[in-house]
Design an enzyme around this catalytic site. Structure first.
Site, PDB file in Angstrom:
ATOM      1  N   SER A   1       0.826  -1.205   0.000  1.00  0.00           N
ATOM      2  CA  SER A   1       0.000   0.000   0.000  1.00  0.00           C
ATOM      3  C   SER A   1       0.863   1.260   0.000  1.00  0.00           C
ATOM      4  O   SER A   1       1.999   1.255   0.467  1.00  0.00           O
ATOM      5  CB  SER A   1      -0.918   0.025   1.226  1.00  0.00           C
ATOM      6  OG  SER A   1      -1.784  -1.079   1.227  1.00  0.00           O
TER       7      SER A   1
HETATM    8  N1  SAH Z   1      -1.017  -4.878   4.124  1.00  0.00           N
HETATM    9  C1  SAH Z   1      -0.294  -5.141   2.889  1.00  0.00           C
HETATM   10  C2  SAH Z   1      -1.121  -4.722   1.683  1.00  0.00           C
HETATM   11  C3  SAH Z   1      -1.122  -5.788   0.680  1.00  0.00           C
HETATM   12  S1  SAH Z   1      -2.302  -5.613  -0.636  1.00  0.00           S
HETATM   13  C4  SAH Z   1       1.065  -4.491   2.889  1.00  0.00           C
HETATM   14  O1  SAH Z   1       1.352  -3.679   3.778  1.00  0.00           O
HETATM   15  O2  SAH Z   1       1.871  -4.782   2.013  1.00  0.00           O
HETATM   16  C5  SAH Z   1      -3.649  -6.592  -0.031  1.00  0.00           C
HETATM   17  C6  SAH Z   1      -3.352  -8.018   0.291  1.00  0.00           C
HETATM   18  O3  SAH Z   1      -4.609  -8.629   0.633  1.00  0.00           O
HETATM   19  C7  SAH Z   1      -2.767  -8.854  -0.843  1.00  0.00           C
HETATM   20  O4  SAH Z   1      -1.571  -9.442  -0.399  1.00  0.00           O
HETATM   21  C8  SAH Z   1      -3.845  -9.899  -1.117  1.00  0.00           C
HETATM   22  O5  SAH Z   1      -3.326 -11.158  -1.506  1.00  0.00           O
HETATM   23  C9  SAH Z   1      -4.571  -9.986   0.222  1.00  0.00           C
HETATM   24  N2  SAH Z   1      -5.937 -10.520   0.168  1.00  0.00           N
HETATM   25  C10 SAH Z   1      -6.884 -10.385  -0.797  1.00  0.00           C
HETATM   26  N3  SAH Z   1      -8.020 -11.029  -0.456  1.00  0.00           N
HETATM   27  C11 SAH Z   1      -7.787 -11.599   0.764  1.00  0.00           C
HETATM   28  C12 SAH Z   1      -8.574 -12.415   1.639  1.00  0.00           C
HETATM   29  N4  SAH Z   1      -9.830 -12.797   1.336  1.00  0.00           N
HETATM   30  N5  SAH Z   1      -8.001 -12.824   2.808  1.00  0.00           N
HETATM   31  C13 SAH Z   1      -6.711 -12.475   3.131  1.00  0.00           C
HETATM   32  N6  SAH Z   1      -5.937 -11.707   2.339  1.00  0.00           N
HETATM   33  C14 SAH Z   1      -6.454 -11.280   1.175  1.00  0.00           C
END
Ligand code: SAH
Length: 216
Positions: free
Chosen positions: A64
């Site tokens: 993010s």
């Molecule tokens: N908090 C992360 C942001 C990653 S983007 C950071 O700081 O880097 C969002 C993430 O949510 C992705 O890695 C994606 O694979 C995950 N995601 C999507 N749907 C999900 C679900 N149903 N349960 C858990 N994770 C999920």
């Protein structure tokens, strides 16, 4: 890869930018200043680490934007030692911010590759938390209730199971909406049956996807 004076200087500039955009919580700003975000990106992209932008982290996912991480964290109004559920571990950067603020973090990721990578990487940097591979839409009932819940992928609607897993008096921050743009919602749990929901601007997240643990 090391954390150099150059990296520290770039972080200071990033902190100033984020402050100007409206983040005022000093503990949150301290974390952006402290955490070596360049170590969360692949080597080839290190020069992008301190721009205030999201970035690809593999498996079609993104780390993010720093401002967004700061904004969501500020909305949580975190207190030390609180139990926090993060949905979407991704690179682990948001988790590191929470851990740095002394939260007791449970984070869940549905992409096995990212789950495994971050589960090894984050403790190497000195950030320890509880990693789970599964569907964040369902939360982690076995560890509920949580003081705070932060969702870092765009959910079509507010996940009901997550509200159930929030303590009375707790706060959940989640980007809600389908398509490219979501609205940041703060859900405050007033009693076992009541919530207060407020909206806090538009953001763009990767979508929350369905259960993948069954192999699809
Ligand atoms: N908090 C992360 C942001 C990653 S983007 C950071 O700081 O880097 C969002 C993430 O949510 C992705 O890695 C994606 O694979 C995950 N995601 C999507 N749907 C999900 C679900 N149903 N349960 C858990 N994770 C999920």
């Amino acid at each position: 890869m090391k954390d150099t004076f150059r990296h520290k200087g770039l972080r200071q500039i990033l902190v100033d930018k984020i402050r100007k955009k409206g983040i005022s919580n000093e503990s949150v700003l301290n974390m952006i200043n402290e955490i070596p975000r360049h170590l969360f990106l692949d080597n080839a992209f290190v020069q992008f680490a301190y721009q205030d932008k999201p970035f690809p982290i593999g498996a079609g996912q993104t780390i993010s934007q720093p401002y967004t991480v700061a904004f969501q964290t500020q909305l949580l109004e975190l207190n030390p030692y609180e139990k926090v559920l993060e949905v979407g571990t991704g690179s682990g950067y948001q988790a590191a911010v929470l851990i740095g603020m002394e939260a007791n973090v449970y984070t869940i990721e549905r992409q096995k590759e990212l789950f495994q990578k971050t589960k090894e990487f984050l403790p190497e940097l000195g950030y320890n938390c509880n990693f789970y591979y599964g569907d964040g839409y369902k939360g982690l009932e076995q560890f509920a209730p949580f003081d705070k819940i932060i969702v870092t992928c765009g959910a079509p609607t507010i996940p009901e199971d997550l509200i159930q897993q929030l303590k009375v008096g707790g706060r959940m921050v989640a980007p809600i909406g389908e398509g490219d743009v979501q609205v940041m919602k703060l859900i405050e749990k007033i009693s076992e049956t009541e919530t207060k929901i407020t909206t806090h601007g538009k953001f763009s997240f990767v979508p929350m996807l369905n259960d993948k643990t069954n192999g699809n």
